[in-house]
Design a protein around this motif. Structure first.
Motif, PDB file in Angstrom:
ATOM      1  N   GLU A 100       0.815  -1.722   0.126  1.00 48.71           N
ATOM      2  CA  GLU A 100       0.046   0.323   0.496  1.00 48.71           C
ATOM      3  C   GLU A 100       1.358   0.775  -0.045  1.00 48.71           C
ATOM      4  O   GLU A 100       1.702   0.674   0.618  1.00 48.71           O
ATOM      5  N   LYS A 101       0.208   2.223  -0.168  1.00 46.84           N
ATOM      6  CA  LYS A 101       0.805   3.365   0.015  1.00 46.84           C
ATOM      7  C   LYS A 101       0.845   3.740   0.960  1.00 46.84           C
ATOM      8  O   LYS A 101       0.758   3.277   1.842  1.00 46.84           O
ATOM      9  N   SER A 102       2.759   4.085   1.415  1.00 43.12           N
ATOM     10  CA  SER A 102       2.701   4.013   2.850  1.00 43.12           C
ATOM     11  C   SER A 102       4.295   5.429   3.383  1.00 43.12           C
ATOM     12  O   SER A 102       4.510   5.794   2.473  1.00 43.12           O
ATOM     13  N   LEU A 156      -7.135 -15.965  13.650  1.00 43.50           N
ATOM     14  CA  LEU A 156      -6.957 -14.959  14.945  1.00 43.50           C
ATOM     15  C   LEU A 156      -5.686 -14.691  14.942  1.00 43.50           C
ATOM     16  O   LEU A 156      -6.464 -13.621  16.080  1.00 43.50           O
ATOM     17  N   SER A 157      -4.708 -14.892  14.539  1.00 46.91           N
ATOM     18  CA  SER A 157      -3.250 -13.601  14.954  1.00 46.91           C
ATOM     19  C   SER A 157      -4.022 -12.295  13.776  1.00 46.91           C
ATOM     20  O   SER A 157      -2.984 -11.425  14.588  1.00 46.91           O
ATOM     21  N   HIS A 158      -3.950 -12.392  12.694  1.00 41.71           N
ATOM     22  CA  HIS A 158      -4.138 -11.478  11.902  1.00 41.71           C
ATOM     23  C   HIS A 158      -4.620 -11.075  11.076  1.00 41.71           C
ATOM     24  O   HIS A 158      -5.150 -11.269  10.085  1.00 41.71           O
ATOM     25  N   PRO A 159      -6.517 -11.436  11.689  1.00 42.35           N
ATOM     26  CA  PRO A 159      -7.801 -11.088  10.699  1.00 42.35           C
ATOM     27  C   PRO A 159      -7.738  -9.863   9.744  1.00 42.35           C
ATOM     28  O   PRO A 159      -8.619 -10.231   8.908  1.00 42.35           O
ATOM     29  N   ASP A 160      -6.951  -9.286  10.099  1.00 45.54           N
ATOM     30  CA  ASP A 160      -6.807  -7.567   9.285  1.00 45.54           C
ATOM     31  C   ASP A 160      -6.188  -7.773   8.163  1.00 45.54           C
ATOM     32  O   ASP A 160      -6.302  -7.632   6.784  1.00 45.54           O
ATOM     33  N   TRP A 161      -5.397  -8.820   8.004  1.00 44.50           N
ATOM     34  CA  TRP A 161      -4.645  -9.306   6.718  1.00 44.50           C
ATOM     35  C   TRP A 161      -5.250  -9.724   5.567  1.00 44.50           C
ATOM     36  O   TRP A 161      -4.808  -9.471   4.434  1.00 44.50           O
ATOM     37  N   ILE A 162      -6.639 -10.387   6.099  1.00 43.38           N
ATOM     38  CA  ILE A 162      -7.650 -11.230   5.316  1.00 43.38           C
ATOM     39  C   ILE A 162      -8.137  -9.883   4.482  1.00 43.38           C
ATOM     40  O   ILE A 162      -8.261 -10.270   3.028  1.00 43.38           O
ATOM     41  N   ASN A 163      -8.369  -9.018   4.827  1.00 41.29           N
ATOM     42  CA  ASN A 163      -9.022  -7.796   3.640  1.00 41.29           C
ATOM     43  C   ASN A 163      -7.728  -6.844   3.039  1.00 41.29           C
ATOM     44  O   ASN A 163      -8.189  -6.072   2.120  1.00 41.29           O
ATOM     45  N   ARG A 164      -6.636  -6.589   3.990  1.00 43.91           N
ATOM     46  CA  ARG A 164      -5.381  -5.968   3.578  1.00 43.91           C
ATOM     47  C   ARG A 164      -5.151  -6.165   2.224  1.00 43.91           C
ATOM     48  O   ARG A 164      -4.372  -5.114   1.372  1.00 43.91           O
ATOM     49  N   PHE A 165      -4.706  -7.688   2.523  1.00 50.00           N
ATOM     50  CA  PHE A 165      -3.555  -7.592   1.574  1.00 50.00           C
ATOM     51  C   PHE A 165      -4.100  -8.507   0.410  1.00 50.00           C
ATOM     52  O   PHE A 165      -4.699  -9.290   0.510  1.00 50.00           O
TER      53      PHE A 165
END
Length: 189
Positions: A100-102, A156-165
């Motif tokens: 992503e733009k970072s 469980l550990s990184h649910p945010d990754w599923i829709n982010r990457f």
């Protein structure tokens, strides 16, 4: 001027740094904006700095004979570097790419050593470096857990990754093909 509060929070988890020490640290940082798909590091380059992600997301990966293997993802308020290349000052075999733009804040190895010489408290920064090693738990999971279990562990550990990457990169991180990931997601949904 970027917001250094995330960096200060990260440092204060390691040691009770004074406001002056935190200021001294932040004066050593260089700020860089990365466009999506821009590289922080490529193979044969030496990792010259330890970087803190202010905004955005980065992927740490390598090429295998068959495909790309995602080793880890890094998001806001995390430190990132190819630790082996950084500490040994040897050419990397890996990539660190902005997904992503970072915006990142980087500290060179030279500045890190100078800070440690200035004040013993900065030796606690070694703990930041220890957190950048590849988690053996993840490596073991690739060899011992079923695809379904690996995906559940990620949820469980990184649910945010599923829709982010991108799913292709998630599949690479989980050590499976995108098609297998699609089947696993269908079963678990």
């Amino acid at each position: 001027m970027p917001d250094f509060s995330g960096i200060h929070t990260s440092l204060l988890q390691l040691h009770a740094f004074s406001a002056d020490q935190l200021q001294l640290f932040t004066t050593r940082l260089s700020i860089k904006k990365l466009k999506k798909k821009e590289f922080l590091l490529k193979p044969d380059q030496i990792s010259k700095s330890l970087s803190f992600i202010i905004t955005g997301g980065l992927r740490f990966y390598t090429n295998t004979d068959e495909s790309e293997l995602t080793i880890n993802f890094f998001t806001e308020n995390q430190w990132v570097a190819d630790i082996e290349s950084f500490l040994m000052q040897l050419p990397s075999k890996n990539y660190i790419e902005a997904v992503e733009k970072s915006e990142i804040a980087s500290l060179t190895l030279k500045d890190l050593h100078e800070l440690m010489d200035i004040h013993p408290g900065f030796r606690m920064l070694n703990a930041l470096i220890a957190n950048l090693t590849i988690p053996t738990k993840h490596l073991a999971a690739l060899n011992t857990m079923s695809p379904d279990m690996r995906y559940k562990e990620l949820l469980l550990s990184h649910p945010d990754w599923i829709n982010r990457f991108p799913q292709m990169q998630i599949a690479s991180y989980l050590g499976m093909s995108p098609e297998t990931l699609s089947r696993v997601r269908s079963r678990i949904a």
